[in-house]
Scaffold this active site. Structure first.
Site, PDB file in Angstrom:
ATOM      1  N   ASP A  16       0.799  -1.244   0.000  1.00 29.22           N
ATOM      2  CA  ASP A  16       0.000   0.000   0.000  1.00 29.22           C
ATOM      3  C   ASP A  16       0.830   1.292   0.000  1.00 29.22           C
ATOM      4  O   ASP A  16       0.510   2.237   0.733  1.00 29.22           O
ATOM      5  CB  ASP A  16      -0.955   0.009   1.198  1.00 29.22           C
ATOM      6  CG  ASP A  16      -1.964  -1.138   1.159  1.00 29.22           C
ATOM      7  OD1 ASP A  16      -1.866  -1.979   0.263  1.00 29.22           O
ATOM      8  OD2 ASP A  16      -2.836  -1.183   2.035  1.00 29.22           O
ATOM      9  N   ASP A  55      -4.554  -0.761  -1.586  1.00 25.62           N
ATOM     10  CA  ASP A  55      -5.883  -0.583  -1.031  1.00 25.62           C
ATOM     11  C   ASP A  55      -6.722  -0.037  -2.184  1.00 25.62           C
ATOM     12  O   ASP A  55      -6.326   0.936  -2.842  1.00 25.62           O
ATOM     13  CB  ASP A  55      -5.763   0.452   0.112  1.00 25.62           C
ATOM     14  CG  ASP A  55      -6.621   0.136   1.309  1.00 25.62           C
ATOM     15  OD1 ASP A  55      -6.956  -1.043   1.524  1.00 25.62           O
ATOM     16  OD2 ASP A  55      -6.942   1.077   2.058  1.00 25.62           O
ATOM     17  N   LYS A  99      -6.797  -5.036  -3.054  1.00 21.47           N
ATOM     18  CA  LYS A  99      -7.537  -5.637  -1.926  1.00 21.47           C
ATOM     19  C   LYS A  99      -8.582  -4.673  -1.389  1.00 21.47           C
ATOM     20  O   LYS A  99      -8.526  -3.469  -1.647  1.00 21.47           O
ATOM     21  CB  LYS A  99      -6.567  -6.042  -0.812  1.00 21.47           C
ATOM     22  CG  LYS A  99      -5.868  -4.861  -0.198  1.00 21.47           C
ATOM     23  CD  LYS A  99      -4.958  -5.305   0.916  1.00 21.47           C
ATOM     24  CE  LYS A  99      -4.122  -4.149   1.425  1.00 21.47           C
ATOM     25  NZ  LYS A  99      -4.918  -3.029   1.947  1.00 21.47           N
ATOM     26  N   CYS A 138      -1.899  -2.531   7.580  1.00 24.98           N
ATOM     27  CA  CYS A 138      -1.789  -3.487   6.486  1.00 24.98           C
ATOM     28  C   CYS A 138      -0.460  -4.235   6.450  1.00 24.98           C
ATOM     29  O   CYS A 138      -0.421  -5.395   6.026  1.00 24.98           O
ATOM     30  CB  CYS A 138      -2.088  -2.792   5.166  1.00 24.98           C
ATOM     31  SG  CYS A 138      -3.849  -2.331   5.060  1.00 24.98           S
TER      32      CYS A 138
HETATM   33  C1  VGL Z   1      -4.598   0.915   5.708  1.00 23.17           C
HETATM   34  C2  VGL Z   1      -6.039   2.033   7.101  1.00 23.17           C
HETATM   35  C3  VGL Z   1      -7.080   1.863   6.201  1.00 23.17           C
HETATM   36  C4  VGL Z   1      -3.201   0.431   5.418  1.00 23.17           C
HETATM   37  C5  VGL Z   1      -5.620   0.723   4.794  1.00 23.17           C
HETATM   38  O1  VGL Z   1      -2.858   0.253   4.231  1.00 23.17           O
HETATM   39  O2  VGL Z   1      -2.431   0.229   6.390  1.00 23.17           O
HETATM   40  N1  VGL Z   1      -4.822   1.563   6.853  1.00 23.17           N
HETATM   41  N2  VGL Z   1      -6.854   1.218   5.059  1.00 23.17           N
HETATM   42 ZN    ZN Z   2      -8.307   1.213   3.459  1.00 23.89          ZN
END
Ligand code: VGL
Ligand code: ZN
Length: 192
Positions: A16, A55, A99, A138
């Site tokens: 991410d 994400d 994802k 994540c």
């Molecule tokens: C994430 C919060 C919400 C991450 C993704 O990639 O760590 N954190 N969505």
């Molecule tokens: Zn997210």
């Protein structure tokens, strides 16, 4: 001598590393962009599989506040905020894993609701090196799921950053990963 020599049974998993998780983004992680240089050094190493998760939420995703979730809208599929950070050498990425793309479910782990485990198995990957954002969400979930999938997991400590909603969340997440059998590495200790 580098501590970790990577080859065909290894994969890099960049979690991410997207515009919305970097300074100026909708859900900015402090110092998130600082992981770009070490991540690019790892992406430049030959001989291993390079995976990037992203994400990839629909508008109105369950994790957004308007739907009762915990987060501001972020990483909406196809929008500029969902792109990889522009400094990332994305041309080196072999496999992109999207994802949390269904409106009604969130997924922090790159393994959740994706073909990542099967793809890694199919390519003979036994060990993954996890880096990216965010340590306490994540990255944590992906590293722990990697262990559950029976993989060796190495977390690249200088190439992750935490949200730290509560102070110490990132440090606690790293400790939890260690307890689950993840090893810790510095990016400079990894070579091809
Ligand atoms: C994430 C919060 C919400 C991450 C993704 O990639 O760590 N954190 N969505
Ligand atoms: Zn997210």
């Amino acid at each position: 001598m580098p501590e970790f020599a990577v080859g065909a049974s290894d994969a890099l998993v960049v979690v991410d590393l997207q515009v919305d998780f970097c300074p100026g983004g909708a859900l900015a992680v402090r110092g998130g962009d600082q992981v770009v240089p070490p991540v690019n050094r790892l992406l430049a190493l030959p001989g291993w599989l390079k995976v990037a998760t992203r994400d990839w939420h629909p508008p109105g995703h369950v994790s957004f506040r308007a739907q009762g979730g915990a987060w501001p809208p972020h990483c909406v599929a196809g929008t500029p905020g969902a792109r990889f950070h522009p400094g990332v050498d994305a041309s080196r990425v072999d496999l992109i894993v999207s994802k949390a793309a269904r409106p009604e479910a969130d997924a922090y782990s790159g393994f959740e609701g994706t073909a990542l485990a099967a793809d890694l198995r199919g390519r003979g990957v036994k060990r993954i090196f996890v880096c990216g954002l965010a340590t306490d969400y994540c990255v944590r979930a992906t590293a722990l799921d990697g262990r559950r999938e029976g993989l060796e997991v190495v977390v690249v400590e200088d190439a992750v950053r935490a949200v730290d909603l509560k102070e110490g969340d990132g440090a606690r997440a790293l400790e939890e990963m260690r307890r689950a059998g993840c090893r810790m590495a510095r990016s400079g200790d990894i070579a091809g």
